[in-house]
Enzyme design. Sequence first.
Site, PDB file in Angstrom:
ATOM      1  N   ASN A  27      42.913  21.174  43.393  1.00  0.00           N
ATOM      2  CA  ASN A  27      42.727  22.346  42.876  1.00  0.00           C
ATOM      3  C   ASN A  27      43.603  23.538  43.455  1.00  0.00           C
ATOM      4  OD1 ASN A  27      41.177  24.500  41.489  1.00  0.00           O
ATOM      5  ND2 ASN A  27      40.326  24.907  43.518  1.00  0.00           N
ATOM      6  N   GLU A  28      44.522  24.296  42.711  1.00  0.00           N
ATOM      7  CA  GLU A  28      45.240  25.454  43.099  1.00  0.00           C
ATOM      8  C   GLU A  28      46.132  25.313  44.394  1.00  0.00           C
ATOM      9  OE1 GLU A  28      42.420  28.959  41.206  1.00  0.00           O
ATOM     10  OE2 GLU A  28      42.513  28.787  43.345  1.00  0.00           O
ATOM     11  N   TYR A  58      43.005  35.037  36.883  1.00  0.00           N
ATOM     12  CA  TYR A  58      42.026  36.034  37.736  1.00  0.00           C
ATOM     13  C   TYR A  58      42.512  37.312  37.800  1.00  0.00           C
ATOM     14  CZ  TYR A  58      39.198  31.689  38.641  1.00  0.00           C
ATOM     15  OH  TYR A  58      38.422  30.601  38.377  1.00  0.00           O
ATOM     16  N   GLU A  99      40.822  27.734  34.540  1.00  0.00           N
ATOM     17  CA  GLU A  99      40.027  28.756  35.157  1.00  0.00           C
ATOM     18  C   GLU A  99      40.335  30.261  34.825  1.00  0.00           C
ATOM     19  OE1 GLU A  99      39.340  28.385  39.285  1.00  0.00           O
ATOM     20  OE2 GLU A  99      39.676  26.214  39.567  1.00  0.00           O
TER      21      GLU A  99
END
Length: 246
Positions: free
Chosen positions: A94-95, A176, A210
């Site tokens: 993740n990321e 984001y 996301e």
Amino acid sequence: DEGAYETLDYLIEAAERHGIRLNLVLADNWDHNGGIAKYVDWVDSASEHGDFFVDENVRELYRWHVEETLTRTNGHTGREYREEPAIAMWELCNEPRLEGDDTTTIDDRAGALESWFEEMAAFVHDLDDNHLVSSGTEGFYTREDRTEWFYGDWTAQDFVRHHSVDGIDVCSFHMYPHWWNLPLGYCSTWIAEHVRDAHERIGKPAYLGEFNVNREEGLERRNRFLAEWYETADAYNCDAASIWQI
């Protein structure tokens, strides 16, 4: 952690019953759940975040974890995870980032990430030929034509280069605006260019793994931008979008 695996056994079986396809993540860049920092703590030869990607002892520990997970027999379904139809995809991490202050020893940080993606994607595919593999990255670019940090090399991510790796089946990007100082009005462009680059330059599917609008923006503003982003994703044939978090 057998208790954690037993919970995951149930979740996979429940997902199959309800027609849900899962994207399961094999590691986390961030330390709120242990993540890369825990691997570095466990391995004596590692001392900094960047060692996760280059230290052979850490890499071996990660490969061990991946094999233990993919070959686990689900106590509810009787199948190994690599045979589970409810699993759509594995994310390698993740990321994953290799920021400049994450290492004192790696000069070519983007190259180190690329090498890690190549090795670990191939490792997963050797164990499991039923499921897709993705990088799990936020989709930052390394581009000379832009000055914003999310187009620079600060994270060491390079959306086109890293998703061109043979073992990576799907192009991952996140969004984001609040945390990245990405203007809300620019987000549709962010979606469009990632999907276009994935389809036309790389030749692979793209998924917005996301995204969200912070609640401080207010419900009306949040709904307006979420609707706009879904419409943009549809217009450019984005292959999947998964809001974080419900």
